[in-house]
Design a protein around this motif. Sequence first.
Motif: not given
Length: 190
Positions: A99-108
Motif C-alpha cells: 500500500d503505497t499510501t502508507t510509509p511502510t508500503g512505500k518502503l516495501l
Amino acid sequence: MKIGYARVSSTGQDYQTQLDKLQAAGCKKIFFEKQSGKSADDRAELQKALDFLELGGEGWTLVVTKLDRLARSMNDLTSITSKLQKNGVGFIVLDQNIDTTTPTGKLLFNILGSLAEFERDLINSRCDEGRRAAKLKGVQFGRKAKLTDEQLDALRADVKAGILSMQAIADKYQIARNSVYRLVGAKESA
C-alpha cells in the motif's frame, strides 16, 4: 476514491474472485478485461483505468488483487507506478499487502523496485562483458561497410581530384552526401 483493475489472461478464466475482492476493498469503479498481460500498452481497460485515475489525481488509489494482474514485467510496473506517483495516485496490491499510501508500503515497494533495478544492472553488466569478449575474438558489431577498401580509396581520389561535386560522388558510390564528408574527414559546408 479507490479504482480497481482486474484481469485474466484467457477466456477460460474467471475474474469474479478479483471483482469480489476489489469491491470488498471499497473500489467505487472497477475496470476489468480478459487480455494477456505481456504489455500494458495492449490492454484497453488498463489504459482507461489509468486515464480515469489521471483525471482524479491526488488522493485517488489504484487497487489490484495481485501484482501480476497489473504488470508482467518490471518495465511495465515501473512505468505504470511512475505515472501514478506523478499524479499523486496511490497503489494497493491486496494479496501482497503493498500500500503505497502508507510509509511502510512505500518502503516495501521501493525495496522491490531497487532489487529489480539491481537485477537489470547485473544483466547489463553481463551483456557488456559478453560484447567485450566477442570483440576480443574478432566479432564485428554494427552494419557491414557499404564500400570496399578499393572503393573507399577511389572515392577519396575523386574528392581530391575536385572534378565531381560531393553530391555527384555520393551518387556515384550510392551513399549519402554526408557519408562522403565523413569518409574523407572533411567538414560539410552548407
